[in-house]
Scaffold this active site. Structure first.
Site, PDB file in Angstrom:
ATOM      1  CG  ASP A 189      -3.758   8.565 -12.409  1.00 47.97           C
ATOM      2  OD1 ASP A 189      -4.251   8.229 -11.480  1.00 47.97           O
ATOM      3  OD2 ASP A 189      -4.858   9.117 -13.349  1.00 47.97           O
ATOM      4  CG  ASP A 226      -1.954   1.120   1.160  1.00 48.13           C
ATOM      5  OD1 ASP A 226      -3.090   1.004   0.327  1.00 48.13           O
ATOM      6  OD2 ASP A 226      -1.644   2.123   1.741  1.00 48.13           O
ATOM      7  CB  ILE A 227       1.038   4.309  -2.363  1.00 44.62           C
ATOM      8  CG1 ILE A 227       1.349   3.244  -3.482  1.00 44.62           C
ATOM      9  CG2 ILE A 227       1.967   5.648  -2.358  1.00 44.62           C
ATOM     10  CD1 ILE A 227       0.957   3.853  -4.957  1.00 44.62           C
ATOM     11  CG  ASN A 244      -4.595  11.484  -5.524  1.00 41.45           C
ATOM     12  OD1 ASN A 244      -3.801  11.448  -6.572  1.00 41.45           O
ATOM     13  ND2 ASN A 244      -5.179  10.520  -5.009  1.00 41.45           N
ATOM     14  CD  GLU A 246      -4.685   4.540  -1.871  1.00 36.13           C
ATOM     15  OE1 GLU A 246      -4.897   4.659  -0.658  1.00 36.13           O
ATOM     16  OE2 GLU A 246      -5.293   4.506  -2.748  1.00 36.13           O
TER      17      GLU A 246
END
Length: 361
Positions: A252, A235-236, A243, A278
């Site tokens: 993106d 997971d980021i 964002n 993500e």
């Protein structure tokens, strides 16, 4: 006269043809109750009441789709809201069965081709039968003592019928050639549909549906052999900040960068997929958990050291890191339990400060 037709035929004859995503049994008071709950949920989450958001909220309050409820609950808990991208992703994965629509269109087209081809072949066969009858009659005329004029008439009739047979044969050949081309085009479209149905459009990785299928196969294989099977859930970290600070286009690009990093750190039969906004997964066949942790640490370290910059102004995007959960498959374990153990390990990494690798045995 009222010509209004119902959108969905509710007769028993068609009930079993409805996809699960369109089968809503509520009537009257219960439907009105769900409507009030949906409107309240839309208002609370500050969502535009468009068809996508409305359907997601309806499914959530009615609890028709437990998998969707769990996925939506997870997004709302982690992000304290629902972005447009997340809503579309959830809708496409759990409600709108694009595969069914594409397959039905292609099935209809194939039926049309088969019907037209069979019709053409039957017509050609009928014409051939008629020609055979005509030529048979001509043959009988030659068996009698015919004069010169009668012979000329027979020859002319044979020539005419032969030309007709050649024309019909040419027509059938052209039709079969055209049908062959259409079938080849349909086969290419089917292959493209298959790829689109299993591929994440942003990263080119497998999507969640395809990953679930691959994991099901891998766990079945693992039950039949002593080989180890490991799973990474990635997971980021703080992706919402990216964002919010740089916009979704930069977000993106970060997702594509992570996808590239994951793909470059695996090999052979390893499987990489984007399973959420993500969130990614890496399936590692023939890999012990100790080795899986080494792979995970390599991925985490390389991403941590990356220095991403915007192309427009060369400004740094900021620290991009990932949290990773790792688990090794236990023989006889359901695939969902295997996934949840790796997912639980991921949350251990996130809860302990992020940018870490955690293993759950």
């Amino acid at each position: 006269m009222n010509n209004t037709q119902p959108i969905v035929d509710s007769s028993t004859e068609h009930e079993n043809d409805l996809p699960d995503s369109l089968d809503y049994p509520e009537q009257g008071e219960k439907a009105n109750e769900y409507l009030r709950l949906v409107l309240a949920m839309l208002s609370q989450l500050h969502l535009v009441p468009n068809p996508v958001n409305f359907t997601l909220c309806y499914e959530y309050v009615s609890k028709h789709n437990e998998e969707l409820c769990g996925a939506l609950r997870k997004v709302l808990t982690e992000k304290h809201g629902l972005t447009k991208g997340d809503a579309i992703s959830l809708y496409q994965h759990y409600i709108w069965d694009e595969d069914r629509r594409l397959l039905e269109n292609q099935r209809t087209e194939l039926r049309r081709l088969m019907t037209e081809t069979l019709s053409g072949v039957e017509e050609s066969a009928e014409q051939a039968s008629q020609s055979s009858q005509v030529l048979g009659d001509c043959s009988k005329k030659l068996e009698i003592n015919a004069d010169l004029q009668e012979m000329r008439n027979v020859v002319a009739e044979v020539i005419t019928e032969t030309k007709s047979m050649a024309f019909n044969s040419h027509q059938l050949k052209d039709m079969l050639v055209e049908t062959k081309l259409e079938v080849e085009n349909l086969r290419e479209e089917l292959e493209q549909s298959r790829q689109q149905a299993t591929t994440d459009s942003l990263t080119g990785l497998l999507n969640r549906r395809a990953f679930d299928n691959e994991m099901s196969k891998a766990t079945e294989d693992a039950n039949l052999s002593p080989d180890n099977l490991s799973l990474l859930i990635i997971d980021i970290d703080h992706f919402k900040r990216v964002n919010d600070s740089h916009g979704h286009l930069i977000g993106d690009k970060v997702i594509r960068f992570i996808a590239t990093q994951l793909s470059s750190n695996v090999k052979g039969r390893d499987i990489v997929a984007r399973i959420g906004g993500e969130e990614f997964a890496v399936l590692l066949p023939n890999t012990q958990v100790q080795h899986a942790k080494i792979v995970a640490e390599s991925i985490r370290s390389k991403i941590e050291k990356s220095q991403l910059k915007r192309l427009d102004n060369r400004q740094p995007i900021g620290d991009i890191t990932v949290s990773i959960g790792t688990a090794c498959y236990k023989q006889g374990e359901p695939a969902d339990d295997f996934f949840h153990r790796a997912d639980k390990a991921l949350y251990q990494s996130k809860d302990s400060g992020r940018n870490k690798v955690s293993v759950l045995f």
